[in-house]
Design an enzyme around this catalytic site. Structure first.
Site, PDB file in Angstrom:
ATOM      1  N   ASP A 117       1.590 -16.611   3.204  1.00 14.52           N
ATOM      2  CA  ASP A 117       1.442 -15.944   4.504  1.00 14.52           C
ATOM      3  C   ASP A 117       1.347 -16.888   5.702  1.00 14.52           C
ATOM      4  O   ASP A 117       0.951 -16.471   6.794  1.00 14.52           O
ATOM      5  CB  ASP A 117       0.204 -15.030   4.484  1.00 14.52           C
ATOM      6  CG  ASP A 117       0.486 -13.735   3.733  1.00 14.52           C
ATOM      7  OD1 ASP A 117       1.589 -13.183   3.898  1.00 14.52           O
ATOM      8  OD2 ASP A 117      -0.387 -13.276   2.981  1.00 14.52           O
ATOM      9  N   ASP A 176       7.578  -8.644   1.923  1.00 18.98           N
ATOM     10  CA  ASP A 176       6.913  -9.154   3.129  1.00 18.98           C
ATOM     11  C   ASP A 176       7.240 -10.631   3.392  1.00 18.98           C
ATOM     12  O   ASP A 176       7.186 -11.112   4.524  1.00 18.98           O
ATOM     13  CB  ASP A 176       5.378  -9.039   3.013  1.00 18.98           C
ATOM     14  CG  ASP A 176       4.880  -7.816   2.277  1.00 18.98           C
ATOM     15  OD1 ASP A 176       5.603  -7.322   1.383  1.00 18.98           O
ATOM     16  OD2 ASP A 176       3.776  -7.364   2.577  1.00 18.98           O
TER      17      ASP A 176
HETATM   18  N1  GLY Z   1       1.723  -8.446   3.952  1.00 21.53           N
HETATM   19  C1  GLY Z   1       0.783  -7.475   3.562  1.00 21.53           C
HETATM   20  C2  GLY Z   1       0.998  -6.139   4.156  1.00 21.53           C
HETATM   21  O1  GLY Z   1       1.973  -5.859   4.811  1.00 21.53           O
HETATM   22  O2  GLY Z   1       0.118  -5.331   3.966  1.00 21.53           O
END
Ligand code: GLY
Length: 403
Positions: A117, A176
């Site tokens: 992330d 994501d």
């Molecule tokens: N990347 C985690 C979400 O979108 O909840």
């Protein structure tokens, strides 16, 4: 490109006006009103955070009390990033101070090799800070972070590993993860090191091959066998079911491929973004106000919860994508994005001053299956809402210059 964009915007406005009996609030007023509300909320939020120096805002609890998180939580870059956008909008020196200080709280994550992330954490915060101020020291933070992130690239698989291995997944990659590539493409442009470029293209191509169904909806989690490099399972983590279309996952994909087209010029990414957009826009379960249910296949539609974050991310992506397509398609994208912004700017979603823990938007869903952050404000809904407002505002400004 510029002329095409302006024409597209005008066409979208005509469609909006003619499809509506009464005269809607002019879009420039919707935008100024929303950005002004956003600024007031985030000034208050930043003030509250002054006595919590190592933390960042996350959401609120059922009593409306602020919940914070440490910088290693995946959303840590969004409040700093929103402050940078609000600084861009206002030029206010107090907001600059808040943005700078809040950004510094995320710095240590540049050495975090335990998560994918880092794009969200560092590029939304330091990346926007660098763009706004040119602060030289931010380069080092970003480049160290980019180096940390690419340690998670798995050549055998061709993807950046999202989460660490778990009992059921050897190498989980979530849709994501497409959102990290803008950060790595920045590192490529900054350093000229083609490793970053190759990783981005490999990750995008592998994701295109394995994450998408024939209708261009996407699975949330694709896990790979680390020895053979082959797919081991395709599942969900935050969606309704393995085969459903979890709303935020769909829009992360839309946004990610739009960015990859912008950054590489490769037509296959534009095609992918357009196909995802078509899936979303034409979906029978996309409500008339264009804010998606938390999952396109939620069993209790039309009573299912909406996800404002998915609406905001989708609006921002569609505004950008509208600049890369023919004028008719672009007008369609902008029509949807405009509706999304109008809905999010309505009292149903836009918080009253001082309410909602000082976050901007209400009604997002973090993880319904995980019973976590359900129907609450979320920092990424705010970030992409403000980004989309600024993007739309830029189009209006350009249109003014043109006329
Ligand atoms: N990347 C985690 C979400 O979108 O909840």
């Amino acid at each position: 490109m510029k002329n095409k964009l302006l024409f597209t915007l005008s066409a979208a406005c005509v469609v909006m006006l003619s499809s509506c009996g009464s005269k809607p609030e002019p879009m420039d007023k919707v935008i100024e009103r929303s950005l002004s509300a956003a600024k007031d909320q985030y000034m208050m939020l930043a003030e509250v955070m002054k006595d919590k120096p190592d933390l960042l805002p996350r959401t609120i609890d059922t009593a409306g009390k602020l919940i914070t998180a440490r910088s290693n939580w995946w959303t840590s870059g969004f409040v700093p990033g929103t402050l940078w956008y609000l600084y861009e909008y206002t030029g206010d020196s107090k907001i600059l101070e808040y943005a700078t200080e809040m950004t510094s709280r995320v710095e240590k994550e540049k050495n975090n090799k335990g998560t994918h992330d880092l794009g969200f954490m560092l590029y939304c915060s330091f990346g926007n800070g660098l763009r706004m101020t040119g602060e030289i020291s931010y380069n080092e933070v970003l480049l160290t972070g980019a180096q940390s992130l690419i340690t998670r690239f798995r050549p055998k698989i061709g993807c950046i590993q999202s989460w660490n291995s778990r009992r059921q997944w050897q190498c989980p990659v979530i849709i994501d993860n497409m959102m990290n590539l803008e950060f790595l493409m920045w590192a490529f442009k900054k350093t000229g090191d083609s490793t970053y470029y190759k990783i981005c293209v490999s990750h995008s191509d592998t994701t295109m091959k394995n994450h998408f169904r024939p209708d261009y909806s996407s699975w949330h989690v694709v896990s790979y066998d680390t020895i053979t490099g082959r797919v081991e399972v395709k599942q969900t983590h935050q969606g309704y079911s393995d085969e459903s279309a979890w709303a935020r996952g769909q829009v992360w994909g839309l946004y990610g491929y739009t960015v990859m087209y912008r950054e590489t010029g490769l037509e296959r990414y534009l095609d992918q973004a357009k196909n995802i957009a078509a899936f979303l826009i034409n979906h029978p379960n996309l409500p008339a106000d264009k804010i998606p249910y938390w999952d396109f296949n939620a069993p209790d539609i039309p009573n299912a919860l909406r996800d404002a974050s998915a609406g905001a991310i989708m609006a921002s992506a569609l505004i950008e994508l509208s600049g890369y397509v023919d004028k008719e398609t672009g007008a369609k994208y902008l029509e949807v994005a405009e509706k999304q912004l109008r809905t999010l700017a309505s009292p149903e979603y836009l918080a009253k001053p001082g309410e909602n823990g000082n976050f901007i938007l209400k009604h997002s869903v973090g993880s319904l299956p995980g019973k976590s952050e359900v129907d609450v404000p979320l920092t990424y809904a705010d970030y992409y809402f403000v980004e989309a407002l600024l993007r739309y505002r830029n189009l209006l400004e350009k249109q003014k210059v043109q006329n």
